[in-house]
Design a protein around this motif. Sequence first.
Motif, PDB file in Angstrom:
ATOM      1  N   ILE A   2       0.857  -1.178   0.000  1.00 31.50           N
ATOM      2  CA  ILE A   2       0.000   0.000   0.000  1.00 31.50           C
ATOM      3  C   ILE A   2       0.898   1.234   0.000  1.00 31.50           C
ATOM      4  O   ILE A   2       1.806   1.349   0.829  1.00 31.50           O
ATOM      5  CB  ILE A   2      -0.930   0.031   1.236  1.00 31.50           C
ATOM      6  CG1 ILE A   2      -1.809  -1.213   1.290  1.00 31.50           C
ATOM      7  CG2 ILE A   2      -1.759   1.307   1.246  1.00 31.50           C
ATOM      8  CD1 ILE A   2      -2.833  -1.309   0.188  1.00 31.50           C
ATOM      9  N   HIS A   3       0.670   2.123  -0.962  1.00 32.42           N
ATOM     10  CA  HIS A   3       1.402   3.391  -1.047  1.00 32.42           C
ATOM     11  C   HIS A   3       0.391   4.518  -1.194  1.00 32.42           C
ATOM     12  O   HIS A   3      -0.710   4.309  -1.704  1.00 32.42           O
ATOM     13  CB  HIS A   3       2.347   3.390  -2.254  1.00 32.42           C
ATOM     14  CG  HIS A   3       3.499   2.453  -2.100  1.00 32.42           C
ATOM     15  ND1 HIS A   3       4.667   2.814  -1.474  1.00 32.42           N
ATOM     16  CD2 HIS A   3       3.659   1.168  -2.488  1.00 32.42           C
ATOM     17  CE1 HIS A   3       5.502   1.779  -1.490  1.00 32.42           C
ATOM     18  NE2 HIS A   3       4.911   0.768  -2.100  1.00 32.42           N
ATOM     19  N   GLU A   4       0.805   5.701  -0.774  1.00 31.03           N
ATOM     20  CA  GLU A   4      -0.059   6.863  -0.959  1.00 31.03           C
ATOM     21  C   GLU A   4       0.291   7.500  -2.306  1.00 31.03           C
ATOM     22  O   GLU A   4       1.412   7.957  -2.519  1.00 31.03           O
ATOM     23  CB  GLU A   4       0.146   7.880   0.157  1.00 31.03           C
ATOM     24  CG  GLU A   4      -0.824   9.032   0.060  1.00 31.03           C
ATOM     25  CD  GLU A   4      -0.732   9.972   1.231  1.00 31.03           C
ATOM     26  OE1 GLU A   4      -0.806  11.191   0.980  1.00 31.03           O
ATOM     27  OE2 GLU A   4      -0.583   9.507   2.372  1.00 31.03           O
ATOM     28  N   LYS A  22      -4.628   6.090  -0.651  1.00 35.05           N
ATOM     29  CA  LYS A  22      -3.944   4.826  -0.368  1.00 35.05           C
ATOM     30  C   LYS A  22      -4.324   3.810  -1.440  1.00 35.05           C
ATOM     31  O   LYS A  22      -5.503   3.518  -1.632  1.00 35.05           O
ATOM     32  CB  LYS A  22      -4.344   4.289   1.001  1.00 35.05           C
ATOM     33  CG  LYS A  22      -4.013   5.212   2.142  1.00 35.05           C
ATOM     34  CD  LYS A  22      -2.583   5.090   2.524  1.00 35.05           C
ATOM     35  CE  LYS A  22      -2.345   5.933   3.783  1.00 35.05           C
ATOM     36  NZ  LYS A  22      -0.976   6.048   4.117  1.00 35.05           N
ATOM     37  N   ASP A  57       3.984   8.620  -1.874  1.00 36.89           N
ATOM     38  CA  ASP A  57       4.462   8.616  -0.487  1.00 36.89           C
ATOM     39  C   ASP A  57       5.128   9.944  -0.113  1.00 36.89           C
ATOM     40  O   ASP A  57       6.183   9.965   0.517  1.00 36.89           O
ATOM     41  CB  ASP A  57       5.417   7.443  -0.247  1.00 36.89           C
ATOM     42  CG  ASP A  57       4.733   6.098  -0.433  1.00 36.89           C
ATOM     43  OD1 ASP A  57       3.529   6.004  -0.166  1.00 36.89           O
ATOM     44  OD2 ASP A  57       5.420   5.139  -0.838  1.00 36.89           O
TER      45      ASP A  57
END
Length: 108
Positions: A25-27, A32, A83
Motif C-alpha cells: 500500500i502506497h499513498e 492509499k 508517499d
Amino acid sequence: MTSFREMLQDDVNSVFLNEEEFAEIHEINGKKIKCVIDKDIRAALGNSGDAAEFLGVFRNTLTVFINAKEMSPPKAGSRFAIDGSLHLVVESYVEDGMLKVVAQEVLS
C-alpha cells in the motif's frame, strides 16, 4: 468457460497485486492504493542494460503498476505524488487490466 482475459484479471488481483506476494500500500496523489513499485531504471527507460548508457546525471525513475480500476492514466508531464515524494509522469498506459506509470522524481 472463463476467457483468457478474465483469468489474466484474476491473476492481477490475486497474485501480482496480492499484498502477501508483490504489492504494498502506497499513498498516490493523496489516496492509499495497492500497487507494485519497480525502481529498475533500465526497464523503465527501455535500455539494454549497458552500464555505459547510465554514465552522467542520475534521475530517480520508477515504474508503478496499479489495477487500472483504481485510477485513470495520468498524462505525461503531470505531477504524480508517491508517499510524499513529487514525481513527473514520463508515460502511462493501461495493458491487460494494469495501469503502468513511469515517473521521475522532481529534485528540489
